[in-house]
Scaffold this active site. Structure first.
Site, PDB file in Angstrom:
ATOM      1  N   HIS A 148       3.787   0.636  12.675  1.00 50.02           N
ATOM      2  CA  HIS A 148       3.891   0.579  11.212  1.00 50.02           C
ATOM      3  C   HIS A 148       2.538   0.828  10.541  1.00 50.02           C
ATOM      4  CE1 HIS A 148       5.785  -0.722   7.448  1.00 50.02           C
ATOM      5  NE2 HIS A 148       4.709  -1.445   7.198  1.00 50.02           N
ATOM      6  N   GLU A 165       1.674  -5.351  15.751  1.00 49.29           N
ATOM      7  CA  GLU A 165       2.112  -5.019  17.105  1.00 49.29           C
ATOM      8  C   GLU A 165       2.868  -3.697  17.188  1.00 49.29           C
ATOM      9  OE1 GLU A 165       2.675  -9.636  18.663  1.00 49.29           O
ATOM     10  OE2 GLU A 165       4.430  -8.386  18.245  1.00 49.29           O
ATOM     11  N   THR A 166       3.243  -3.131  16.033  1.00 51.78           N
ATOM     12  CA  THR A 166       4.036  -1.898  16.040  1.00 51.78           C
ATOM     13  C   THR A 166       3.232  -0.737  15.459  1.00 51.78           C
ATOM     14  OG1 THR A 166       4.963  -2.200  13.824  1.00 51.78           O
ATOM     15  CG2 THR A 166       6.069  -3.345  15.651  1.00 51.78           C
ATOM     16  N   ILE A 217      -3.538  -4.275   7.834  1.00 53.97           N
ATOM     17  CA  ILE A 217      -4.039  -4.931   9.045  1.00 53.97           C
ATOM     18  C   ILE A 217      -3.104  -4.595  10.196  1.00 53.97           C
ATOM     19  CG2 ILE A 217      -4.662  -7.130  10.109  1.00 53.97           C
ATOM     20  CD1 ILE A 217      -5.054  -8.257   7.280  1.00 53.97           C
ATOM     21  N   ARG A 266     -14.972  -7.423   4.891  1.00 54.94           N
ATOM     22  CA  ARG A 266     -15.081  -6.316   3.947  1.00 54.94           C
ATOM     23  C   ARG A 266     -14.730  -6.713   2.522  1.00 54.94           C
ATOM     24  NH1 ARG A 266     -14.900  -5.177   8.808  1.00 54.94           N
ATOM     25  NH2 ARG A 266     -15.721  -3.239   9.713  1.00 54.94           N
ATOM     26  N   GLU A 280       3.267   1.991  -1.775  1.00 50.21           N
ATOM     27  CA  GLU A 280       3.584   2.382  -3.147  1.00 50.21           C
ATOM     28  C   GLU A 280       2.374   2.867  -3.947  1.00 50.21           C
ATOM     29  OE1 GLU A 280       6.618   0.209  -1.353  1.00 50.21           O
ATOM     30  OE2 GLU A 280       4.693  -0.716  -1.869  1.00 50.21           O
ATOM     31  N   VAL A 337      -4.745  -3.381   1.485  1.00 52.24           N
ATOM     32  CA  VAL A 337      -5.249  -3.911   2.754  1.00 52.24           C
ATOM     33  C   VAL A 337      -4.175  -3.730   3.821  1.00 52.24           C
ATOM     34  CG1 VAL A 337      -6.085  -5.933   3.998  1.00 52.24           C
ATOM     35  CG2 VAL A 337      -6.700  -5.623   1.589  1.00 52.24           C
ATOM     36  N   PHE A 369     -10.714   5.690  -2.815  1.00 55.14           N
ATOM     37  CA  PHE A 369      -9.922   5.146  -1.710  1.00 55.14           C
ATOM     38  C   PHE A 369     -10.392   3.730  -1.395  1.00 55.14           C
ATOM     39  CE2 PHE A 369      -8.821   4.739   2.845  1.00 55.14           C
ATOM     40  CZ  PHE A 369      -7.461   5.009   2.767  1.00 55.14           C
ATOM     41  N   SER A 385       0.813  -1.213   0.000  1.00 57.09           N
ATOM     42  CA  SER A 385       0.000   0.000   0.000  1.00 57.09           C
ATOM     43  C   SER A 385       0.848   1.266   0.000  1.00 57.09           C
ATOM     44  CB  SER A 385      -0.936  -0.003   1.212  1.00 57.09           C
ATOM     45  OG  SER A 385      -1.897  -1.033   1.101  1.00 57.09           O
TER      46      SER A 385
END
Length: 200
Positions: free
Chosen positions: A127, A124-125, A121, A166, A61, A119, A152, A59
């Site tokens: 990012h 834990e960070t 998701i 979704r 890019e 997508v 979008f 995503s």
């Protein structure tokens, strides 16, 4: 059952050219989203030859790819003469020049709308937050700078199940790709109207 979102409107997409750029991360979710998007474009009359699909690694890019894809489409000019593929040169030769295929304006001109599909998701960070925020702003900048609607189609979800729901792969769920296809046709038609000075 899909209860959110605007009531679908009917628009004729037969004259439109639509570009789609999708990420390859989370491909099992991307594939049904892309399929739903294309199916709805075709249902609205957009010709298969006027749907251009490209992919990028992730995503992150998407903004640069959407921007450059549109720029590339502006460089394309319709051919006024015969246009032959390599196979046509030998396999379907003819002396009737009027029967030769030509490249039409709609299949080579600038895109009327673009769709970015990805997508994200949450892990834990941080990012997820950085990517989601940057991509959102980047795609908005592309559509404002170019004047071309950018739909979008980036899911920003907390779990795999939310993403699957979704993408319409969970029973009773709705494929959001269909909404993106409808939005692209509506906004593509509106863009043409605005360019022609139509405000009603």
């Amino acid at each position: 059952m899909h209860t959110k979102g605007p009531t679908p409107q009917q628009h004729d997409g037969s004259a439109l050219r639509i570009g789609i750029v999708h990420a390859r991360w989370n491909e099992t979710i991307i594939e049904p989203l892309l399929a739903g998007t294309k199916a709805k474009l075709l249902a609205c009359g957009v010709k298969e030859s006027n749907i251009v699909v490209q992919s990028v690694p992730g995503s992150w890019e998407l903004p640069i790819a959407v921007q450059r894809l549109y720029s590339a489409s502006q460089l394309q000019t319709p051919s006024s003469g015969p246009s032959l593929s390599a196979g046509d040169l030998l396999g379907s030769s003819t002396t009737d020049l009027t029967a030769l295929p030509t490249t039409t304006a709609s299949s080579t001109g600038p895109f009327d709308a673009l769709i970015a599909i990805g997508v994200l998701i949450k892990g834990e960070t941080m990012h997820f937050e950085y990517i989601a925020d940057s991509v959102s702003h980047g795609l908005m900048r592309v559509q404002l700078d170019t004047g071309v609607p950018v739909i979008f189609g980036v899911l920003t979800v907390l779990t795999d199940d939310q993403a699957k729901a979704r993408a319409g792969v969970i029973e009773g769920s709705h494929n959001h790709g269909e909404d993106w296809g409808l939005a692209a046709v509506e906004m593509g038609v509106r863009r043409r109207d605005w360019a022609a000075g139509k405000t009603e």
